[in-house]
Scaffold this active site. Sequence first.
Site, PDB file in Angstrom:
ATOM      1  N   LEU A 159       0.863  -1.171   0.000  1.00  0.00           N
ATOM      2  CA  LEU A 159       0.000   0.000   0.000  1.00  0.00           C
ATOM      3  C   LEU A 159       0.903   1.225   0.000  1.00  0.00           C
ATOM      4  O   LEU A 159       1.942   1.223   0.675  1.00  0.00           O
ATOM      5  CB  LEU A 159      -0.894   0.040   1.241  1.00  0.00           C
ATOM      6  CG  LEU A 159      -2.140  -0.836   1.273  1.00  0.00           C
ATOM      7  CD1 LEU A 159      -2.841  -0.681   2.623  1.00  0.00           C
ATOM      8  CD2 LEU A 159      -3.102  -0.474   0.159  1.00  0.00           C
ATOM      9  N   ASP A 160       0.517   2.253  -0.726  1.00  0.00           N
ATOM     10  CA  ASP A 160       1.295   3.493  -0.710  1.00  0.00           C
ATOM     11  C   ASP A 160       1.456   3.984   0.725  1.00  0.00           C
ATOM     12  O   ASP A 160       0.572   3.790   1.571  1.00  0.00           O
ATOM     13  CB  ASP A 160       0.596   4.580  -1.521  1.00  0.00           C
ATOM     14  CG  ASP A 160       0.524   4.253  -3.001  1.00  0.00           C
ATOM     15  OD1 ASP A 160       1.260   3.356  -3.448  1.00  0.00           O
ATOM     16  OD2 ASP A 160      -0.292   4.893  -3.700  1.00  0.00           O
ATOM     17  N   ARG A 161       2.560   4.666   0.992  1.00  0.00           N
ATOM     18  CA  ARG A 161       2.777   5.247   2.321  1.00  0.00           C
ATOM     19  C   ARG A 161       1.622   6.135   2.729  1.00  0.00           C
ATOM     20  O   ARG A 161       1.191   6.137   3.894  1.00  0.00           O
ATOM     21  CB  ARG A 161       4.084   6.051   2.327  1.00  0.00           C
ATOM     22  CG  ARG A 161       4.423   6.676   3.685  1.00  0.00           C
ATOM     23  CD  ARG A 161       5.501   7.738   3.548  1.00  0.00           C
ATOM     24  NE  ARG A 161       5.017   8.891   2.816  1.00  0.00           N
ATOM     25  CZ  ARG A 161       4.330   9.899   3.356  1.00  0.00           C
ATOM     26  NH1 ARG A 161       4.026   9.888   4.640  1.00  0.00           N
ATOM     27  NH2 ARG A 161       3.933  10.916   2.610  1.00  0.00           N
ATOM     28  N   ALA A 163      -1.473   5.925   1.736  1.00  0.00           N
ATOM     29  CA  ALA A 163      -2.742   5.207   1.827  1.00  0.00           C
ATOM     30  C   ALA A 163      -2.832   4.485   3.164  1.00  0.00           C
ATOM     31  O   ALA A 163      -1.841   4.307   3.871  1.00  0.00           O
ATOM     32  CB  ALA A 163      -2.876   4.218   0.676  1.00  0.00           C
ATOM     33  N   ARG A 254      -4.917   6.052  -8.027  1.00  0.00           N
ATOM     34  CA  ARG A 254      -4.659   7.483  -8.061  1.00  0.00           C
ATOM     35  C   ARG A 254      -4.501   7.982  -9.493  1.00  0.00           C
ATOM     36  O   ARG A 254      -5.033   9.046  -9.865  1.00  0.00           O
ATOM     37  CB  ARG A 254      -3.425   7.795  -7.218  1.00  0.00           C
ATOM     38  CG  ARG A 254      -3.593   7.427  -5.755  1.00  0.00           C
ATOM     39  CD  ARG A 254      -2.274   7.321  -5.004  1.00  0.00           C
ATOM     40  NE  ARG A 254      -1.619   8.614  -4.898  1.00  0.00           N
ATOM     41  CZ  ARG A 254      -0.460   8.789  -4.255  1.00  0.00           C
ATOM     42  NH1 ARG A 254       0.151   7.761  -3.701  1.00  0.00           N
ATOM     43  NH2 ARG A 254       0.077   9.999  -4.190  1.00  0.00           N
TER      44      ARG A 254
END
Length: 301
Positions: A159-161, A163, A254
């Site tokens: 997961l993105d930082r 998110a 995104r």
Amino acid sequence: MDTQISFEADYLFYNMVMESDISSPSHFESHTRVTADAINDQGSTALDILASNNPLSKQKLKRVMSNGAVWLESDRGINRLRRAKKPVHEGETLHLYYDEMIQETHPEPAELIADEGDYSIWNKPYGMYSQGTKWGDHCTIYRWAESQLQRPSFLVHRLDRAASGLIIVAHSKKTAAAFARLFEKRKIKKLYRIEVTGNYEELREIIQTLPYPISSPIDDKPAVSKIISIEESENKDRIIIHLEIETGRKHQIRKHMAALGYPVIGDRLYGSTQLEENLQLQSLYLKFTCPITGSIREYSL
């Protein structure tokens, strides 16, 4: 967990001992070649050698090592080194990557959703990384899982930082490989919740039928996201959207939403105009056949 990496290096060792770039005491790297003279003069542990060749105190070096910013290069490859008292040998190289800002970063704790023994499910907070770098890994979900459950932990997906939400952590290499196969075969259902700004009725004109697929390639690779539902929030200029993804490209949701003209709120990379909030993207739901028991597993927030 000691993580092995491979990267090209071209080190120049001053007096066959050290090459350093310490132009800034808050951000530098050093590469110390262990010699017989260094062991005789300074000591035989990693901490002894590092303390004699770097401006950091022994106490700070111990913390930096625990945080994953020190690597040992030997005939076995290059691996993170966390044990300050580990003996080192002639011909080995100690790599230190120090960044004060990274070392002082401490995200909010992750929440344990389920401990399944061979793997666990966590609610990752905003600001916590999935994967570490050479500068450290103490801010990652797998290191948090290790510290809380006291067992080895391996990253399964990312997961993105920025998110938040549900993420799987495996506790053996075998289990991690099993989950990797599930992701590769697209056997894990993932549902995300996002918030965007814009006019709800205008978006409904674009999305007349649900589910609404977005299939524009990302980095020249196929990428498929599906909008499952949209609803107007109590705040009239915000829209809540639920999506599934069939592929897992970097920043997929995104990028797809920005291309649609509705960037995720708080998205500093892809065009959101509302940057006073954190990224409004949450991994909300996971469903898969457990690779250990064969039973159907579902987790939701």
